[in-house]
Design a protein around this motif. Structure first.
Motif, PDB file in Angstrom:
ATOM      1  N   GLY A 126       0.898   3.933  10.498  1.00  0.00           N
ATOM      2  CA  GLY A 126       1.119   4.561   9.184  1.00  0.00           C
ATOM      3  C   GLY A 126       2.556   4.395   8.724  1.00  0.00           C
ATOM      4  O   GLY A 126       2.918   3.401   8.082  1.00  0.00           O
ATOM      5  N   ARG A 127       3.409   5.332   9.098  1.00  0.00           N
ATOM      6  CA  ARG A 127       4.837   5.258   8.810  1.00  0.00           C
ATOM      7  C   ARG A 127       5.586   5.950   9.937  1.00  0.00           C
ATOM      8  O   ARG A 127       5.116   6.967  10.472  1.00  0.00           O
ATOM      9  N   ALA A 151      -8.049   4.425   1.932  1.00  0.00           N
ATOM     10  CA  ALA A 151      -8.617   3.074   1.970  1.00  0.00           C
ATOM     11  C   ALA A 151      -8.601   2.528   3.401  1.00  0.00           C
ATOM     12  O   ALA A 151      -9.595   1.961   3.875  1.00  0.00           O
ATOM     13  N   LEU A 152      -7.496   2.724   4.103  1.00  0.00           N
ATOM     14  CA  LEU A 152      -7.369   2.140   5.442  1.00  0.00           C
ATOM     15  C   LEU A 152      -7.995   3.049   6.505  1.00  0.00           C
ATOM     16  O   LEU A 152      -8.751   2.576   7.364  1.00  0.00           O
ATOM     17  N   LEU A 162      -2.806   7.259   9.945  1.00  0.00           N
ATOM     18  CA  LEU A 162      -2.871   6.394   8.758  1.00  0.00           C
ATOM     19  C   LEU A 162      -2.662   7.210   7.488  1.00  0.00           C
ATOM     20  O   LEU A 162      -3.414   7.128   6.524  1.00  0.00           O
ATOM     21  N   HIS A 171       5.871  -3.903  12.821  1.00  0.00           N
ATOM     22  CA  HIS A 171       5.285  -3.686  11.493  1.00  0.00           C
ATOM     23  C   HIS A 171       4.389  -4.868  11.090  1.00  0.00           C
ATOM     24  O   HIS A 171       4.582  -5.476  10.035  1.00  0.00           O
ATOM     25  N   PRO A 227       0.046   8.357   4.366  1.00  0.00           N
ATOM     26  CA  PRO A 227       1.211   7.832   3.659  1.00  0.00           C
ATOM     27  C   PRO A 227       2.428   8.714   3.948  1.00  0.00           C
ATOM     28  O   PRO A 227       2.257   9.860   4.384  1.00  0.00           O
ATOM     29  N   MET A 261      -6.013  -4.234   9.069  1.00  0.00           N
ATOM     30  CA  MET A 261      -5.754  -2.928   9.700  1.00  0.00           C
ATOM     31  C   MET A 261      -6.911  -2.541  10.612  1.00  0.00           C
ATOM     32  O   MET A 261      -6.702  -2.006  11.708  1.00  0.00           O
ATOM     33  N   SER A 282      -8.000  14.728   6.365  1.00  0.00           N
ATOM     34  CA  SER A 282      -7.307  14.322   5.137  1.00  0.00           C
ATOM     35  C   SER A 282      -6.967  15.557   4.301  1.00  0.00           C
ATOM     36  O   SER A 282      -7.401  16.660   4.627  1.00  0.00           O
ATOM     37  N   ARG A 309     -13.169  14.646   2.929  1.00  0.00           N
ATOM     38  CA  ARG A 309     -13.804  13.364   2.580  1.00  0.00           C
ATOM     39  C   ARG A 309     -15.202  13.295   3.159  1.00  0.00           C
ATOM     40  O   ARG A 309     -15.546  14.071   4.066  1.00  0.00           O
ATOM     41  N   ALA A 356       0.863  -4.475  11.743  1.00  0.00           N
ATOM     42  CA  ALA A 356      -0.523  -3.997  11.853  1.00  0.00           C
ATOM     43  C   ALA A 356      -1.372  -4.674  10.792  1.00  0.00           C
ATOM     44  O   ALA A 356      -2.471  -5.157  11.073  1.00  0.00           O
ATOM     45  N   SER A 357      -0.848  -4.705   9.581  1.00  0.00           N
ATOM     46  CA  SER A 357      -1.565  -5.468   8.561  1.00  0.00           C
ATOM     47  C   SER A 357      -0.615  -5.809   7.426  1.00  0.00           C
ATOM     48  O   SER A 357       0.467  -5.251   7.326  1.00  0.00           O
ATOM     49  N   LEU A 374      -5.970  -6.701   3.403  1.00  0.00           N
ATOM     50  CA  LEU A 374      -5.104  -5.727   4.080  1.00  0.00           C
ATOM     51  C   LEU A 374      -5.957  -4.783   4.934  1.00  0.00           C
ATOM     52  O   LEU A 374      -5.627  -4.482   6.088  1.00  0.00           O
ATOM     53  N   ALA A 413       0.842  -1.201   0.000  1.00  0.00           N
ATOM     54  CA  ALA A 413       0.000   0.000   0.000  1.00  0.00           C
ATOM     55  C   ALA A 413       0.878   1.251   0.000  1.00  0.00           C
ATOM     56  O   ALA A 413       0.566   2.235  -0.666  1.00  0.00           O
ATOM     57  N   VAL A 447       5.370   1.152  13.274  1.00  0.00           N
ATOM     58  CA  VAL A 447       6.279   1.504  12.175  1.00  0.00           C
ATOM     59  C   VAL A 447       7.300   2.513  12.677  1.00  0.00           C
ATOM     60  O   VAL A 447       7.001   3.317  13.561  1.00  0.00           O
TER      61      VAL A 447
HETATM   62  P1  NDP Z   1      -4.533   6.116   0.845  1.00  0.00           P
HETATM   63  O1  NDP Z   1      -3.629   6.664  -0.215  1.00  0.00           O
HETATM   64  O2  NDP Z   1      -5.776   5.407   0.432  1.00  0.00           O
HETATM   65  O3  NDP Z   1      -4.977   7.280   1.842  1.00  0.00           O
HETATM   66  C1  NDP Z   1      -4.107   8.249   2.293  1.00  0.00           C
HETATM   67  C2  NDP Z   1      -4.893   9.269   3.095  1.00  0.00           C
HETATM   68  O4  NDP Z   1      -3.962  10.234   3.613  1.00  0.00           O
HETATM   69  C3  NDP Z   1      -5.886  10.045   2.232  1.00  0.00           C
HETATM   70  O5  NDP Z   1      -7.048  10.334   2.966  1.00  0.00           O
HETATM   71  C4  NDP Z   1      -5.133  11.333   1.915  1.00  0.00           C
HETATM   72  O6  NDP Z   1      -5.945  12.446   1.652  1.00  0.00           O
HETATM   73  C5  NDP Z   1      -4.376  11.541   3.208  1.00  0.00           C
HETATM   74  N1  NDP Z   1      -3.210  12.413   2.997  1.00  0.00           N
HETATM   75  C6  NDP Z   1      -2.158  12.221   2.200  1.00  0.00           C
HETATM   76  N2  NDP Z   1      -1.311  13.265   2.264  1.00  0.00           N
HETATM   77  C7  NDP Z   1      -1.863  14.144   3.137  1.00  0.00           C
HETATM   78  C8  NDP Z   1      -1.484  15.417   3.615  1.00  0.00           C
HETATM   79  N3  NDP Z   1      -0.343  16.009   3.232  1.00  0.00           N
HETATM   80  N4  NDP Z   1      -2.293  16.022   4.506  1.00  0.00           N
HETATM   81  C9  NDP Z   1      -3.457  15.453   4.898  1.00  0.00           C
HETATM   82  N5  NDP Z   1      -3.876  14.240   4.467  1.00  0.00           N
HETATM   83  C10 NDP Z   1      -3.086  13.601   3.601  1.00  0.00           C
HETATM   84  O7  NDP Z   1      -3.616   5.173   1.747  1.00  0.00           O
HETATM   85  P2  NDP Z   1      -4.056   3.874   2.602  1.00  0.00           P
HETATM   86  O8  NDP Z   1      -5.180   4.266   3.480  1.00  0.00           O
HETATM   87  O9  NDP Z   1      -4.213   2.712   1.725  1.00  0.00           O
HETATM   88  O10 NDP Z   1      -2.719   3.629   3.450  1.00  0.00           O
HETATM   89  C11 NDP Z   1      -2.204   4.617   4.327  1.00  0.00           C
HETATM   90  C12 NDP Z   1      -0.808   4.232   4.773  1.00  0.00           C
HETATM   91  O11 NDP Z   1      -0.868   3.145   5.690  1.00  0.00           O
HETATM   92  C13 NDP Z   1       0.112   3.690   3.678  1.00  0.00           C
HETATM   93  O12 NDP Z   1       0.639   4.728   2.877  1.00  0.00           O
HETATM   94  C14 NDP Z   1       1.177   3.007   4.494  1.00  0.00           C
HETATM   95  O13 NDP Z   1       2.179   3.940   4.839  1.00  0.00           O
HETATM   96  C15 NDP Z   1       0.432   2.565   5.756  1.00  0.00           C
HETATM   97  N6  NDP Z   1       0.307   1.104   5.865  1.00  0.00           N
HETATM   98  C16 NDP Z   1       0.830   0.479   6.969  1.00  0.00           C
HETATM   99  C17 NDP Z   1       0.708  -0.890   7.123  1.00  0.00           C
HETATM  100  C18 NDP Z   1       1.227  -1.554   8.358  1.00  0.00           C
HETATM  101  O14 NDP Z   1       1.190  -2.782   8.450  1.00  0.00           O
HETATM  102  N7  NDP Z   1       1.688  -0.832   9.344  1.00  0.00           N
HETATM  103  C19 NDP Z   1       0.044  -1.723   6.117  1.00  0.00           C
HETATM  104  C20 NDP Z   1      -0.469  -0.976   5.003  1.00  0.00           C
HETATM  105  C21 NDP Z   1      -0.336   0.396   4.889  1.00  0.00           C
HETATM  106  P3  NDP Z   1      -6.961  12.469   0.419  1.00  0.00           P
HETATM  107  O15 NDP Z   1      -8.099  11.567   0.866  1.00  0.00           O
HETATM  108  O16 NDP Z   1      -7.374  13.868   0.282  1.00  0.00           O
HETATM  109  O17 NDP Z   1      -6.217  11.935  -0.765  1.00  0.00           O
END
Ligand code: NDP
Length: 311
Positions: A225-226, A145-146, A196, A274, A198, A99, A165, A169, A276-277, A95, A72, A251
């Motif tokens: 998240g990260r 998505a998550l 959560l 690491h 990226p 999560m 976000s 949304r 979570a999912s 996934l 992801a 993470v």
């Molecule tokens: P998505 O791309 O579907 O969603 C990202 C969200 O973050 C969106 O709502 C987006 O806004 C928001 N966002 C991005 N940049 C900004 C910003 N600068 N300010 C405010 N909001 C922001 O990602 P997922 O939900 O699929 O995954 C999220 C993260 O989870 C992944 O990138 C990964 O790092 C982490 N992850 C961790 C795992 C683990 O096991 N620990 C497993 C899988 C993922 P908008 O809706 O407007 O686009």
């Protein structure tokens, strides 16, 4: 012509995915060659990709139609200047389910103060009745998505959930905010804060000292998240002072988390490695194959990464 798929991920992943990918290709009626062997790069149509794969230079893949990530998070590949074809990230129902379970479980642990219960099995009849979920505001940064799935699951349990976000949304039962003022409001009400987002230049160190200060005293942070979303020194200072009551971190900037990292020994930190999912091979293979089908039919790919945004 039969499309050729290169599986560019670890050998272990190949063993987990091979059967599921073959099954999904057959179910979709797609005849394709699927192999973990590089072979001549100019014959490859799609790369099923883990960003930690040995494939880092896409230049020789002259016939490539798309890179289909198994992960992801795409921060390790999104800036690769040799990648000039569409990049799809992984949005996988398995996934997401994982999560939602991790986030719900760790939220309930703190909400019900389960640690306190476990620490007081001492024969004393001390009744600490926890508040109801509807009295425990939770904030989720990132409603993708998550984040959206977790927000909805927590809202269904009764928590007042605020989500934040980049763009505003709509998630049923969730107060959705965006922008700097929205972040301020979202942080100020977060008894439990879940990250959560990226990792992008716009989110790195988002949880810095000034933002941590905006949390209510004793707030709990969950970060699946990260690692780079948090300024570690600022978080450690806030944990030491008690301003942050607990951090459950999945993470980290460096993974595995170094043995001598202060998070391991901190009484207010829970480290999970690491887990979570994870992308699940059965459901993720269907997503990969659907994108191959779309590529072959000339239809738009699902879950495309926007290179300029970085996610
Ligand atoms: P998505 O791309 O579907 O969603 C990202 C969200 O973050 C969106 O709502 C987006 O806004 C928001 N966002 C991005 N940049 C900004 C910003 N600068 N300010 C405010 N909001 C922001 O990602 P997922 O939900 O699929 O995954 C999220 C993260 O989870 C992944 O990138 C990964 O790092 C982490 N992850 C961790 C795992 C683990 O096991 N620990 C497993 C899988 C993922 P908008 O809706 O407007 O686009």
């Amino acid at each position: 012509m039969t499309p050729r798929l290169l599986f560019a991920a670890s050998e272990e992943s190949w063993h987990e995915y091979e059967g599921h990918l073959i099954h999904s290709l057959a179910a979709a009626g797609i005849e394709a060659e699927l192999s973990p062997q590089a072979g001549p790069p100019e014959t490859v149509d799609y790369i099923v990709y883990a960003p930690n794969s040995t494939v880092q230079d896409f230049t020789p893949y002259t016939r490539l139609k798309a890179v289909l990530s198994l992960w992801a998070g795409v921060e390790h590949v999104v800036g690769n200047p040799t990648l000039r074809v569409p990049l799809a990230r992984m949005v996988d129902s398995g996934l997401t389910e994982g999560m939602v379970e991790w986030v719900t479980g760790h939220t309930l642990r703190h909400h019900l103060n389960i640690d306190h219960v476990l620490a007081h099995q001492d024969g004393e009849w001390n009744r600490h009745v926890p508040p109801l979920a509807r009295h425990r505001p939770v904030t989720i940064l990132g409603l993708g998505a998550l984040g959206a799935a977790c927000a909805q699951a927590l809202a269904n349990l009764g928590f007042p959930v605020t989500g934040w976000s980049r763009t505003r949304r709509k998630v049923e039962g969730v107060t959705c905010l965006s922008g700097p003022a929205g972040l301020e409001q979202a942080l100020a009400r977060a008894q439990i804060l879940i990250l959560l987002l990226p990792l992008t230049p716009g989110t790195e160190d988002l949880l810095h000292a000034a933002h941590i200060d905006q949390l209510p005293k004793g707030a709990v942070i969950l970060n699946p998240g990260r690692g780079q979303l948090i300024d570690d020194a600022a978080l450690l200072a806030a944990l030491d002072s008690g301003h942050v009551g607990h951090a459950t971190l999945d993470v980290f900037r460096t993974e595995p988390l170094p043995r001598d990292h202060p998070y391991w020994a901190h009484p207010r930190v829970t480290v999970t490695p690491h887990i979570a999912s994870e992308t699940r091979p059965d459901t993720a293979s269907e997503v990969i194959v659907e994108n191959v089908r779309r590529g072959e039919a000339g239809e738009p790919f699902l879950h495309l990464v926007d290179r300029a945004r970085g996610y």
